[in-house]
Design an enzyme around this catalytic site. Structure first.
Site, PDB file in Angstrom:
ATOM      1  CG  ASP A   1     -13.844   2.632   4.741  1.00 34.16           C
ATOM      2  OD1 ASP A   1     -14.067   1.980   5.548  1.00 34.16           O
ATOM      3  OD2 ASP A   1     -14.556   2.828   3.614  1.00 34.16           O
ATOM      4  CG  HIS A   2      -8.399   0.108   8.027  1.00 36.87           C
ATOM      5  ND1 HIS A   2      -7.312  -0.622   8.281  1.00 36.87           N
ATOM      6  CD2 HIS A   2      -8.012   0.876   6.968  1.00 36.87           C
ATOM      7  CE1 HIS A   2      -6.483  -0.458   7.570  1.00 36.87           C
ATOM      8  NE2 HIS A   2      -6.589   0.426   6.626  1.00 36.87           N
TER       9      HIS A   2
ATOM     10  CB  SER B   1       0.885   0.068  -5.805  1.00 38.16           C
ATOM     11  OG  SER B   1       0.326  -1.357  -5.839  1.00 38.16           O
ATOM     12  N   GLY B   2       1.318  -0.498  -8.945  1.00 40.77           N
ATOM     13  CA  GLY B   2       2.086  -0.803  -9.920  1.00 40.77           C
ATOM     14  C   GLY B   2       1.369  -0.710 -11.377  1.00 40.77           C
TER      15      GLY B   2
ATOM     16  CG  ASN C   1      -9.504  -3.079   6.754  1.00 36.23           C
ATOM     17  OD1 ASN C   1      -9.492  -2.887   7.921  1.00 36.23           O
ATOM     18  ND2 ASN C   1      -8.293  -2.578   6.070  1.00 36.23           N
TER      19      ASN C   1
ATOM     20  N   GLY D   1      -8.065  -2.774  -1.629  1.00 39.25           N
ATOM     21  CA  GLY D   1      -8.348  -3.371  -0.472  1.00 39.25           C
ATOM     22  C   GLY D   1      -7.097  -4.225   0.119  1.00 39.25           C
ATOM     23  CD  GLU D   2      -6.045  -2.351   3.098  1.00 40.13           C
ATOM     24  OE1 GLU D   2      -6.766  -2.426   3.819  1.00 40.13           O
ATOM     25  OE2 GLU D   2      -5.390  -1.431   2.329  1.00 40.13           O
TER      26      GLU D   2
END
Length: 320
Positions: free
Chosen positions: A37-38, A172-173, A109, A105-106
């Site tokens: 989903d980008h 991720s952590g 995006n 998210g990033e």
């Protein structure tokens, strides 16, 4: 038994092909499908980024496979109340075959809506608040909330699947894993890390992973393509979450060599190399693993190879 999925990779594939490809994936025996989903591709060379939810609607009617977002960010580009509505509608269209995959998210995006990019601590706080809103709305009834980041005013979802919509939360952590444990029905993880996924495995909850591969009958051609289209992924998520545009990902990957990518991405026609990479996820406790074939022009060759060689080998691995 680990299910093997197919990835509809929006960043590299035109919208109509994504729908045709997922139908082919079902025909040859993949167990489920996920979709990225980008808003942007990772690199300009990838060249695409259609709206994932329109593609999902079409895919829901083109296939009977279970479908999943991998993953949607509900903190900026989308308001969490809208994400809940989209997920509920997909649950209805698929008759319960949809899982909502969610992550923090990033920058790539989310910056396009002009709200900047928060620090990682703030993003996790936003994500936790968004997860509560989505969960409450999917549970039914009216929801009103005055939050630190999001307001909801008498919102209600009128079309919800009777089975509900499972939430798969990316981690991720340690901190994101705690959020996944609190709100998730399933976990999404990017590495075959047995320690990270142990709690979900012990509770017999689904654990989803993803594995990029680059099939070509010519290994050198596969390595070249993997480097050209996948070198962005060598930076790791702490870097990838912060870069704002494809040009920045290209700059960050200037020193990445073809052999660096090939060391992490199975390239060429070697079935055993893919089986070995899959086995690492199976041994770590992953219940689902979606494959990504790098390069949209090579999907037909990938499907032919998968049907004849790869999927039978993976089934044998799962049965052993």
């Amino acid at each position: 038994m680990t299910q093997i999925g197919y990835t509809m990779m929006c960043e590299q594939t035109p919208a109509r092909q994504l729908v045709a490809d997922v139908a082919t994936a079902e025909e040859i025996g993949f167990d489920y499908a996920v979709i990225s989903d980008h808003y942007f591709p990772w690199l300009e060379e990838m060249g695409h980024s259609p709206y994932a939810w329109s593609v999902l609607g079409a895919a829901s009617q083109a296939t009977r496979l279970p479908l999943m977002t991998y993953v949607t960010c509900p903190i900026m580009r989308y308001h969490p109340a809208v994400v809940a509505q989209k997920a509920a509608t997909m649950g209805v269209l698929t008759e319960g075959r949809f899982t909502l995959g969610l992550g923090a998210g990033e920058n790539l995006n989310e910056h396009g809506v002009g709200q900047g990019w928060p620090t990682v601590d703030t993003r996790h706080e936003m994500f936790a608040e968004a997860l509560r809103i989505i969960r409450d709305l999917l549970d039914g009834g009216y929801v009103t909330r005055r939050g630190e980041f999001f307001d909801v005013d008498s919102a209600k979802l009128y079309d919800r699947p009777p089975e509900g919509v499972p939430l798969a939360v990316a981690a991720s952590g340690e901190r994101s894993a705690a959020l996944a444990a609190e709100y998730g029905d399933a976990l999404v993880a990017v590495e075959p890390d047995a320690d990270l996924v142990r709690g979900f495995v012990e509770q017999q909850k689904p654990v989803y992973g993803q594995l990029p591969i680059c099939f070509d009958v010519n290994r050198e051609a596969a390595v070249e393509r993997a480097h050209r289209l996948w070198r962005w992924a060598m930076a790791g998520w702490k870097v990838m979450a912060e870069l704002p545009a494809p040009v920045n990902f290209a700059a960050s990957a200037e020193s990445v060599r073809p052999e660096d990518v090939a060391a992490k991405v199975p390239c060429g026609p070697d079935v055993e190399a893919v089986v070995e990479a899959v086995r690492a996820y199976v041994d770590a406790g992953f219940t689902h693993l979606a494959l990504v074939q790098i390069g949209h022009e090579h999907q037909d060759a990938f499907f032919a190879w998968s049907e004849k060689e790869l999927l039978p080998a993976l089934r044998d691995t799962r049965a052993s």
